[in-house]
Design an enzyme around this catalytic site. Structure first.
Site: not given
Length: 420
Positions: A21, A93, A121, A163-165, A190, A305, A403
């Site tokens: 991350s 993701g 996703r 999601s915060s992505q 998150s 996670d 991964k």
């Protein structure tokens, strides 16, 4: 291919893997910098390599060393520096949701492609880029994503419930626009990862202001990323499996974890202590030892996670442990809630899901065969739980750990107690 996990006590030391991350965010910041940045302690997991490939496609010069990476950025993504307008996000993701705003800095149309489980996703939140002037298309809310900019500064309202992505991508790119911007977010999940993003941006010389509950962000335009040397910290997400292993099967020391980290998964320490494990936390290492373990309750809504390692840990606790935040598990590499229920039942552990909570009934783990669902965290969770099984456990498709943690099984073998 199957991986054999035999019952074993553990006693040893590992170094925490580098955080993917943090790695991906640092690569993104270095891409936008005007000069050469050095990333020390990089993660060469498959998601980390995906981010490096995207940076290369967007015009960065990437030189990979033994223990570091030099990245000469393509400041503000100058159009003439772009090498490829098709970005391969693999199964990451974070890359799929973070990089569309980067593509929006370009006038040329860019396609972000996915593979494997990432194709299923949701990415419909990306379509909000239209509010900043970009043309953005998805396949009914799923990859691939087509983006044609340029985005401009302004006001935008987005949802952070999935999601915060995507928010991370906006925060990283809007400082490069000519004017000031404001981002309003509802239902943000998150939150610690948003703070992590802002901290990394600050290290590269770019500032974001926000209110106390992270629902409003204020971004001054015309900022510039400055190259720097950045050391990727240890990964709490991967290390959580070994901390859980120490608590249920012996003793383990994990080096290289930052107690002041913004990573959400450092919260695993609280769950271990609440359940009765012995935890010694220092500035540069964590030691966890087995003790009498009782059921615990934990809120994982901002750190989903942690579900897999905590389920493995809860299997060794006396009673029924409760973990909140199941809704966050639907759209991971697998439907993790269903995968955990199914695979742990195969080795004798009963798990029930009620709305947004998961109940794990501690008990004896038996031998058998489980499937990883090609999900790195399911594979690791099953491996840790199997340390106390009454027979051998075989994990199907174990290679998925690459991964996030390519050396997981090597590290696990290194701390197993060897009997003569």
């Amino acid at each position: 291919m199957k991986k054999l996990i035999s019952s074993s006590k553990i006693d040893g030391t590992i170094n925490a893997p580098a955080s993917k991350s943090v790695m991906i965010r640092a690569v993104a910041a270095a891409l936008l910098a005007s000069g050469t940045s050095e990333i020390a302690n990089p993660s060469f997991c498959s998601d980390g390599l995906t981010a490096l490939g995207i940076a290369d496609s967007l015009g960065a010069e990437v030189n990979r060393g033994e223990g570091n990476i030099a990245i000469k950025g393509n400041c503000c993504l100058e159009e003439r520096g772009i090498k490829r307008n098709v970005l391969d996000c693999g199964e990451s993701g974070l890359c799929m949701r973070m990089f569309p705003p980067f593509a929006g800095l370009l006038e040329e149309e860019v396609v972000l492609e996915a593979s494997g489980s990432l194709l299923n996703r949701p990415v419909e939140m990306i379509e909000a880029l239209a509010g900043l002037g970009a043309v953005c298309r998805t396949e009914a809310g799923f990859p691939p994503i087509n983006v044609k900019g340029r985005i401009s500064s302004g006001r935008i309202n987005i949802s952070g419930s999935e999601s915060s992505q995507f928010l991370t991508g906006l925060l990283m790119t809007l400082p490069l626009c000519a004017g000031d911007s404001r981002v309003a977010v509802t239902g943000l999940k998150s939150k610690p990862y948003v703070e992590l993003t802002i901290d990394i941006m600050d290290r590269f010389g770019v500032t974001v202001l926000h209110n106390k509950n992270l629902s409003e962000f204020y971004i001054k335009g015309n900022q510039q990323y400055k190259p720097c040397t950045y050391a990727v910290e240890g990964d709490w997400s991967g290390a959580a499996f070994f901390l859980a292993a120490g608590a249920l099967a012996g003793s383990v020391r994990v080096n290289g974890l930052n107690l002041r980290s913004y990573q959400a998964d450092k919260a695993v320490i609280k769950a271990l202590i609440d359940a009765g494990a012995q935890v010694e936390a220092k500035d540069d290492y964590i030691i966890v030892k087995k003790d009498k373990l009782n059921a615990f309750e934990f809120d994982a809504r901002h750190c989903p996670d942690l579900f897999p390692p905590l389920v493995a840990f809860a299997s060794a606790c006396i009673g029924k442990s409760v973990i909140h935040g199941v809704e966050r598990l639907k759209h991971k590499e697998s439907n993790r809630a269903l995968a955990l229920v199914e695979e742990f039942s195969r080795i004798g552990i009963s798990i029930n899901v009620f709305e947004d909570r998961m109940e794990v009934n501690g008990g004896n783990v038996r031998g058998g065969t489980v499937d990883s669902h090609n999900d790195h965290r399911i594979a690791m969770a099953c491996a840790i739980a199997s340390l106390r099984a009454d027979g051998d456990v075989f994990i199907e498709r174990p290679g998925c750990v690459s991964k996030s943690y390519p050396l997981f099984f090597e590290d696990l073998n290194s701390v197993k107690v060897k009997y003569e």
